[in-house]
Structures are given as structure tokens and as C-alpha cells.
Enzyme design. Sequence first.
Site, mmCIF file in Angstrom:
data_model
loop_
_atom_site.group_PDB
_atom_site.id
_atom_site.type_symbol
_atom_site.label_atom_id
_atom_site.label_comp_id
_atom_site.label_asym_id
_atom_site.label_seq_id
_atom_site.Cartn_x
_atom_site.Cartn_y
_atom_site.Cartn_z
ATOM 1 C CG HIS A 161 10.399 -14.267 -1.608
ATOM 2 N ND1 HIS A 161 9.553 -15.146 -0.966
ATOM 3 C CD2 HIS A 161 10.054 -13.029 -1.169
ATOM 4 C CE1 HIS A 161 8.740 -14.468 -0.166
ATOM 5 N NE2 HIS A 161 9.019 -13.177 -0.285
ATOM 6 C CE LYS A 199 4.592 -13.279 11.131
ATOM 7 N NZ LYS A 199 5.266 -12.435 10.164
ATOM 8 N NE ARG A 251 4.001 -8.008 -2.764
ATOM 9 C CZ ARG A 251 3.318 -8.548 -1.784
ATOM 10 N NH1 ARG A 251 2.732 -9.707 -1.956
ATOM 11 N NH2 ARG A 251 3.187 -7.944 -0.622
ATOM 12 C CB SER A 292 4.623 -15.568 2.015
ATOM 13 O OG SER A 292 5.867 -15.568 1.368
#
Length: 158
Positions: free
Chosen positions: A18, A42, A91, A129
Site C-alpha cells: 500500500h 465487518k 498484484r 493484509s
Amino acid sequence: MKRIAIFPGSFDPFTNGHLDVVQRGSRLFDEVIIAIGNNSSKQRYIPVEKMVHIIRHLFKDQPAVKVQSYKGLTAEFAREVDAKFLLRGLRNTTDFEYENTIAQANRHVNPELETVFLITSPALAAISSSIIREIHKFGGNVDSFIPFRISEIADSVS
């Protein structure tokens, strides 16, 4: 006209990948807003307020990089902060498929919003993450994957 981009995500936690996207994006835009989505349904690993504080500290010497949490649709948040660009890192091809669908939906909600993809630097492409959270949950050292010391926030992670 000022070129403002938002870089949205949960950033739970904010990774070196990031960081790389923000640094590279800040060369393309006049302002980059790191937009931390706050989804109350969440369960987060690191509280939003703590992550906002950590990321602001990381960019304290870069006034063109701002950090803000938000709720609701990313495309609507972009409109609120007058951002015409949405910055995303890719990615791999799986990321592209996912991000392409989201970019189309965002463009439907906010036709002025243009998504800009940056290919992740090869050395950082394996970082995510979710992997970092999993390693940390089981006692592994994640310091080489994140631009801060997880021990600084140890009391707030589960």
C-alpha cells in the site's frame, strides 16, 4: 484544476505494498487521499481510528497525502472530496478481474470517476493484509511486511 485521487481500502493493516502505491501515486496526482472504508458489519483486526493515526504519522512529511475514514459507497465518497481519480494497486490477474468489475460499478455510480491501476512492485506482490493478519494471529513476525511496528499497537489487535 487540482488532480485528486482516492486510494480506498480497508487497510487492515496498511502494508508496504500500500505504501508503495501511495508513494508512486503521489507523483501522478496533486493530492492522494488514503480512504479507509469503515464497514460496521465487518470485524477489523486493527481499529479504523488506530489505522488512521498510524498512516497519518507515516505521511506526516507529505502534505499532499491525506488520510480519512468513510462510510458508504467509494464512488460517492470520491464525489464528496472532489476526487476524479480512484487509485488501485494490482498484484496479479486475479486482482485485475476483481478490480475491473469494481471500476465499472464505480463508473456507473460516478461517471466522472476514472480508475487508475498501478502494477505492484515485484518485491511486494506477495504481500496481502489477510496473510499478514494470519501470520500475526499465530505469533509470526510481520515487521518486514508493514511500514510500522505491530508492537506499537499490540493492545488493539486480537
